[in-house]
Design a protein around this motif. Sequence first.
Motif, short mmCIF file in Angstrom:
data_model
loop_
_atom_site.label_atom_id
_atom_site.label_comp_id
_atom_site.label_asym_id
_atom_site.label_seq_id
_atom_site.Cartn_x
_atom_site.Cartn_y
_atom_site.Cartn_z
N VAL A 96 15.74 49.26 11.35
CA VAL A 96 16.71 50.35 11.45
C VAL A 96 16.55 51.04 12.80
O VAL A 96 15.45 51.45 13.17
CB VAL A 96 16.52 51.38 10.31
N LEU A 97 17.64 51.17 13.52
CA LEU A 97 17.66 51.93 14.77
C LEU A 97 18.11 53.36 14.48
O LEU A 97 19.05 53.57 13.72
CB LEU A 97 18.63 51.29 15.76
N VAL A 98 17.43 54.33 15.08
CA VAL A 98 17.84 55.73 14.99
C VAL A 98 18.26 56.15 16.40
O VAL A 98 17.42 56.28 17.30
CB VAL A 98 16.71 56.63 14.46
N VAL A 141 11.45 51.14 11.70
CA VAL A 141 12.33 52.11 12.38
C VAL A 141 12.01 52.13 13.87
O VAL A 141 10.85 52.19 14.27
CB VAL A 141 12.15 53.51 11.76
N LYS A 142 13.06 52.09 14.67
CA LYS A 142 12.92 52.15 16.13
C LYS A 142 13.89 53.19 16.68
O LYS A 142 15.05 53.26 16.26
CB LYS A 142 13.20 50.78 16.77
N LEU A 164 22.08 50.67 12.18
CA LEU A 164 21.98 51.72 13.19
C LEU A 164 22.41 53.03 12.55
O LEU A 164 23.50 53.13 11.98
CB LEU A 164 22.88 51.41 14.39
N VAL A 165 21.54 54.05 12.63
CA VAL A 165 21.87 55.39 12.17
C VAL A 165 22.23 56.22 13.38
O VAL A 165 21.44 56.34 14.33
CB VAL A 165 20.68 56.02 11.42
N LYS A 182 25.98 73.06 12.47
CA LYS A 182 25.26 74.29 12.15
C LYS A 182 24.56 74.23 10.80
O LYS A 182 23.62 74.98 10.53
CB LYS A 182 26.22 75.48 12.16
N ASP A 183 25.01 73.29 9.93
CA ASP A 183 24.41 73.16 8.60
C ASP A 183 23.37 72.06 8.49
O ASP A 183 22.61 72.03 7.53
CB ASP A 183 25.51 72.91 7.56
N GLY A 184 23.34 71.12 9.44
CA GLY A 184 22.35 70.04 9.34
C GLY A 184 22.82 68.76 10.02
O GLY A 184 23.57 68.78 11.00
N TYR A 185 22.36 67.64 9.46
CA TYR A 185 22.69 66.33 10.01
C TYR A 185 24.07 65.88 9.54
O TYR A 185 24.47 66.11 8.39
CB TYR A 185 21.67 65.29 9.54
N ARG A 186 24.78 65.18 10.42
CA ARG A 186 26.02 64.49 10.08
C ARG A 186 25.90 63.08 10.64
O ARG A 186 26.10 62.84 11.82
CB ARG A 186 27.25 65.20 10.64
N LEU A 187 25.54 62.14 9.77
CA LEU A 187 25.15 60.80 10.19
C LEU A 187 26.16 59.76 9.73
O LEU A 187 26.93 59.97 8.80
CB LEU A 187 23.77 60.46 9.62
N ARG A 188 26.08 58.61 10.39
CA ARG A 188 26.85 57.44 9.99
C ARG A 188 25.95 56.22 10.11
O ARG A 188 24.94 56.25 10.82
CB ARG A 188 28.10 57.27 10.86
N VAL A 189 26.34 55.14 9.44
CA VAL A 189 25.55 53.91 9.45
C VAL A 189 26.43 52.79 9.98
O VAL A 189 27.59 52.64 9.58
CB VAL A 189 25.05 53.57 8.03
#
Length: 524
Positions: free
Chosen positions: A96-98, A125-126, A162-163, A169-176
Motif C-alpha cells: 500500500v502506498l500512502v 506500507v510505503k 494507493l491511498v 477541518k474535520d479530519g482525513y478525506r481519503l480515496r483508494v
Amino acid sequence: MANEDDGDKRAERLKRARALAGQTGGGTPVATLRADAAKPDPIAAPPSPAPAPAAAELTRTLRQSLMEMLTGLLRPKPPTPPQPVQPLPDPPVLTVLVAALGNDADGAAATRLNQALSARTALKVKALPKLFALDGLEDPSQVAAVTMNTRHAVVEEDADLLVWGDLTKDGYRLRVATAASDEERFGPTTRIEVPLDLSEPVVNLLFAALLAAGDPGSEPRRSALRRLLLPAATAAEPLATKPPVQMAMPQQRSVQMLFGHIAAAAAAIAPAEQAVTWADKAINAYRQAERRLGRTDPGWEGGLIHRHIAAAIAAKADRSKEPAPLLEEAIREWRAAAETLPRAVMPQDWAATQVRLGTALYRLDLLTGQTELLREALQALQATLQVYSRTETPTRWADVMHTVAQVLEVYGDQLRNVEVLQRAVDACHSVLEIRSRERTPLAWAATQNTLGSALFLLDRHSEGGGHLIEAELALSSALEVFQTQGAKRPAKVAARNLAHVRKLAESRKTRSVVEPHWLDDPQR
C-alpha cells in the motif's frame, strides 16, 4: 580424715561453680543443689552444660525445614499447563502506498496514517511523497486525469493500492486507487472521511477497506485475502453500526458507505451459508448512509448509493433459488441510479450503471420471457457506447458489445427475426477483433459460444441459410478452450450447443423433418 578432705573438696567445687554462674549462695535453686550433690565426682573435667531451650528449638526448626525440603524434592511435580501458542504475524499480502496529503504542510498527518496502517502486518506500507489533488467532480476531464495518474503510480511503484487525498477541518478525506478501474465500489467518487484521531475502530475500518479493495490476483493471494477479510469485516462492523455522535455527518455517512463496500466484498468470498448475511449487512449499511444525506448534498450521492444497493441485491440473486424477485428489486435501484447520475459530470459511473441495468434486464428476461425487458436492455447497453469507445477503451467496449450480442440473440429468437439474429452475429465478429485466443482465452471462447449459438438460430429461422458449418467450428473452438482452461460449466453448455448444431446438420442432410431442441443456455 579422708571424709573431711572429700567434704572440703566438694564445697570448694560448688563454690567455683557458683562463681562461674554469677550466682550467690542464696540464689541457687534447691533442685540444682540436689542434682549437683547426686552427681559423681569425676576428676578429669566438669560435665558439659545442657543445651539452652532456644538452641534446642532452633535445632528442631532446622531439622523440620530440612525434612520438608527433602520431601518436596522427592514429591512428583504436577504437570505444567500448556502455554497458549501465539499466532505468527500475518505476512504482507498487499503493498500500500500512502501519498502526500493536501493541506498537510509538514506531512504529520500522512505520517500518522502511515504508522497506523504499518501496524497491520498484512500490509506493506510505503510513503509516496507525491500529491494527487482533486477539487471536485464537476470537471470530468480532471477526474479522469487524476484517476489515471493514481493508477500509473500504483504500477510504477509495483504496489497494489494507493491511498491519497487531503485534510479538511474535520479530519482525513481519503480515496483508494488500484491499477485497474473499479467503478463498482472503490474509485474517485468513494470518499473515506474519518477524524484525525486514528483510533483503533477507525484503523480497523481502514484495514478492512484496503483488503476489500485489493485485487485477488493469484490463488495464494485470493486465499490470503479470504482468510483476512471476514474477521477484518467483523472487527469493522461496530463502528458502522453506531457511528460516534462526535463524528461529523459526512464522516458518519462515509463510515457506513465504506462498511457497505466491505460487507459486499465479504459476501462475494464468504461460504454459501454466510454470503446472504453479509449481503444483507451491505444493503443495510447503504440504506443507513442514504438516510444521512442532507438537502444540500448533490443528487449524485444518492445515485451512487442506489447503484451499490442494486449490486448487493443482485449478488443475493446469484445465490438464490428464486432470483427473479430479487432481480426486479435490483433493477428498480439501478433505474433510480441511472436517473440521478449525471452523464456529463460522472460518465464512467453513469456508463457502469447502464451496463449493470442492461445485464440485469437481460437476465430477468431469460427467467420470465418478457420481451419488453430486452428492448430496455438494448437501449441501456447501446447508450454506454457513447462513453466506452472501441479506440479509447477497447476491452470495456468489447465487454459491452458481447452483452449486446447475447441480448440480440435472445431477442431475435423470440421475435423469429432473422435481421436481429444477423446483428447478433455481426456484433460477435466485431468483438472477436478485440478479443484473442492468446490474450484472453476464456473471453474469446465465450464470444465463440455466443457466435455459434446465434448462427444456429439464424440457420434455424431462415430454414437452411448455410450457417451450420461456421456454427460448428465456433462451438468446437469454444469447447476446446473451455476444456483446456478447466471451465467445466461453460464447457458443458458449449458441448450441448454443439450437439444441437450437429443434430440439425444431420437432419438437413437426410431431409428429415426434425425440429431441434431449443438451446439449453446459449448465452453462457
